[in-house]
Design an enzyme around this catalytic site. Structure first.
Site, short mmCIF file in Angstrom:
data_model
loop_
_atom_site.label_atom_id
_atom_site.label_comp_id
_atom_site.label_asym_id
_atom_site.label_seq_id
_atom_site.Cartn_x
_atom_site.Cartn_y
_atom_site.Cartn_z
CG ASN A 143 -4.45 -5.70 -9.12
OD1 ASN A 143 -3.24 -5.91 -9.10
ND2 ASN A 143 -5.35 -6.60 -8.76
CG ASN A 148 1.10 -8.07 -6.56
OD1 ASN A 148 -0.11 -7.85 -6.51
ND2 ASN A 148 1.95 -7.17 -7.02
CG ASP A 149 -4.41 -9.17 -6.46
OD1 ASP A 149 -3.50 -8.35 -6.71
OD2 ASP A 149 -5.47 -9.24 -7.11
N GLY A 168 -5.95 -4.81 -3.86
CA GLY A 168 -5.03 -5.39 -4.84
C GLY A 168 -4.23 -4.41 -5.67
CG ASP A 170 -0.01 -4.04 -8.17
OD1 ASP A 170 -0.03 -3.18 -9.08
OD2 ASP A 170 -0.41 -5.21 -8.33
CG ASP A 335 1.51 9.23 9.79
OD1 ASP A 335 0.60 9.79 9.17
OD2 ASP A 335 1.31 8.43 10.73
CD GLU A 364 -0.82 13.69 9.37
OE1 GLU A 364 -2.01 13.55 9.10
OE2 GLU A 364 -0.16 12.83 9.99
#
Ligand code: CA
Length: 620
Positions: A143, A148-149, A168, A170, A335, A364
């Site tokens: 973090n 920005n949490d 949190g 980032d 994905d 994937e």
């Protein structure tokens, strides 16, 4: 009570969002792609205009701009949308294209930006077997910016006491640890999806995207992402973006106010995918099973996207091209590759690879079977003539083989024989060296757990991963011997100790790691730094010998170099006679052990430690 307060939160969000969005110009809530470039490989761009209140489809669009023509305007059942297709000629210059929408006496004006393409050093390089990829779950690594949490107007803030909540982490946190990553020796980062997931819960993992053009502001937004990529490129680290074509988050505005009902697969009642990717290659498949596989929802909060809708298909392909051009990313990890419509995926991969020939994409494909996996790699000789255009695949068959090989009793087809047998299936792959190989990831139990928390077997797995064919991928925390059970996802997505201010332990530093963790870290570091310059591992051929007495011997070789790898899967020390490997060893007598730097004066007989990997550079 709960429902009421959630509805209130939802209304509040809509009210908060509209004035902000209106500033984008002409009152549109969405114009996507938000800008485009001159001189692109494809000469057309389709722009989606979405207005929150006006029936924009009642307006006729016109534009005057040198080199640019309006090819087409398409309207759909939701009248608040219109789609313009622009031809951008080779002579078009960067600038603002004035678009005028007219309905009777009413006019709406919008300036659409054409940018010049960027040609910065180290952008859009692709990735290949010379790389070692390090997978980071951005919410769980570090973090770097607690401010920005929580973002006003976004559903989830931070709650580190819950495994399924946001913690949190980032992009600023990742930037702050680039020295650590360079020191470890990785050459590429793959981040789990960074795009906005403004979902009511479980938004931390990133796979329920609510804005396909915006990095989540709780990660730092687009500016932080561009900053990370620039900093990575300047130190020779590539960046791979995780993308999802199969589904979006149920809070995505395309779900809340869809252009057409068929953009999302709808069922009379909630219908889940059967997750059986093998039905797609099965000659005896039932159509109902294929429908459910492709069109069923991945989860209740992840509506399944209909890529057969031509407007949406174009939207999605352009979105990928936009990210490559905008951010200069080096590759994509796609994905759930077999879940979307497979003809769409082939078209997507073809157009991306044609626009960026140096680029790379790994899909994937979660199947424990080389045949059904290989089907998806470009160049596969498929009976149905399907061509995927996909360069790289996740090698799940090899992933399943490694822990089994290191923990099973040796038998005719068990023990280290598993590695030999699995690689023997490589005739099925058009390019086995392009496979992404890994011991664990964000969905799987940690490798250290899979080998019974045995550090010797852990090292063998890493040595194998770094010397066999393919593009190795690590998962953050593997180097710390994290040992979570993937049966519950948050167990394998723990916070990196030391990534948060006030953490009691800082495992980013030597002093913060245990003796055993430092042993694992140092072992990996030595392997990675050696591998970085070992061209024979990047592009050399592979030859292996049938394991005997649970000792597996293989070679990586080219005209200049031969590397010999010996894996001993026995509880006892073993004396290995090397005459059986004469066709590779030839007249070499001496070797250098790359893991401990020691020289070996005579390799005719080797003493192997119990459960050990030996990596030798032969000297002729
Ligand atoms: Ca933060």
């Amino acid at each position: 009570m709960k429902t009421l307060s959630m509805r209130f939160a939802f209304l509040f969000c809509i009210i908060a969002v509209i004035p902000l969005a209106a500033q984008k110009g002409a009152g549109f809530s969405h114009v996507e792609p938000p800008f485009w470039w001159t001189g692109m490989k494809e000469k057309q761009v389709q722009i989606l205009f979405h207005h929150p209140s006006i029936e924009i489809s009642q307006y006729k669009a016109q534009l005057q701009y040198p080199g640019v023509t309006l090819e087409d305007q398409k309207n759909v059942e939701n009248k608040r949308y219109t789609f313009l297709t622009l031809n951008i000629g080779a002579d078009a210059k960067p600038g603002l294209i004035p678009i005028v929408f007219t309905s009777g006496k009413k006019q709406i004006k919008y300036s659409y930006e054409l940018k010049a393409r960027e040609s910065g050093e180290g952008r859009i390089q692709g990735f290949d077997p010379s790389d070692v990829i390090y997978l980071i779950m951005p919410d769980r690594f570090a973090n770097g910016d607690p401010s920005n949490d929580s973002i006003p107007g976004m559903y989830e803030g931070v709650n580190r006491s819950k495994g399924g909540a946001r913690h949190g982490g980032d992009i600023a946190g990742i930037i702050g640890k680039l020295d650590y990553l360079s020191d470890l020796g990785v050459t590429a980062l793959w981040l789990n999806p960074v795009l906005e997931n403004n979902q009511r819960s479980a938004s931390y993992h990133g796979y329920a995207i609510t804005d396909l053009y915006q990095v989540d502001r709780r990660f730092g937004g687009n500016a932080a992402y561009l900053d990370l990529i620039r900093r990575c490129h300047s130190r020779g680290i590539k960046v791979i973006q995780d993308m999802v074509m199969n589904h979006i988050g149920n809070e995505h505005w395309l779900v809340l106010d869809p252009p057409e009902k068929d953009w999302i697969h709808q069922f009379p009642e909630f219908t889940r995918s059967n997750y059986r990717s093998t039905v797609l290659t099965d000659p005896y498949k039932a159509e109902g099973d294929v429908q459910k596989m492709n069109n069923g929802w991945f989860d209740t909060t992840m509506p399944d996207v209909n890529q057969k809708n031509p407007l949406f298909a174009q939207y999605l392909i352009q979105n990928t091209i936009w990210w490559i051009e905008y951010a200069g990313i080096d590759g994509i990890r796609m994905d759930t590759y077999p879940y979307p419509d497979k003809d769409f995926m082939a078209e997507w991969a073809r157009r991306v690879m044609e626009a960026y020939p140096k680029f790379n994409i790994v899909g994937e494909v979660w199947i424990n079977n080389a045949g059904a996996t290989a089907y998806w790699q470009d160049g596969s000789l498929n009976q149905d003539k399907y061509r995927s255009y996909l360069p790289s695949l996740t090698d799940f068959p090899l992933f399943f083989a490694v822990p089994a090989a290191l923990t099973e009793q040796e038998g005719w087809d068990t023990g280290l024989m598993r590695l030999h047998e699995t690689l023997a299936n490589d005739f099925l792959y058009p390019n086995p060296g392009g496979n992404l190989i890994f011991l664990d990831n964000h969905d799987l139990s940690r490798f250290f757990l899979l080998v019974g928390r045995d550090l010797r077997k852990f090292k063998m797995g890493l040595a194998f991963l770094m010397t066999t064919r393919g593009i190795p991928q690590l998962y953050y925390g593997t180097e710390l011997l994290m040992d979570g059970d993937g049966g519950y996802h948050p167990n394998v997505r723990l916070d990196f100790p030391g990534g948060w201010q006030g953490d009691p332990v800082n495992a980013f530093s030597r002093e913060g790691r245990t003796v055993e963790q430092n042993e694992a870290f140092d072992y990996l570091r030595t392997l990675l730094h050696w591998r970085k310059t070992a061209g024979v591992i990047h592009s050399g051929k592979l030859k292996h010998f049938i394991p005997e007495n649970n000792v597996y011997v293989y070679f990586r070789y080219n005209d200049e170099k031969t590397v010999m790898v010996v894996l001993n899967g026995n509880d006892e020390e073993v004396t290995l006679e090397t005459s059986r490997f004469r066709e590779m060893i030839k007249n070499a007598r001496k070797a250098k052990d790359v893991l401990n730097g020691k020289r070996i004066e005579e390799i005719e007989k080797m003493i192997l430690d119990p459960w050990s990997a030996t990596v030798l550079e032969l000297e002729f």
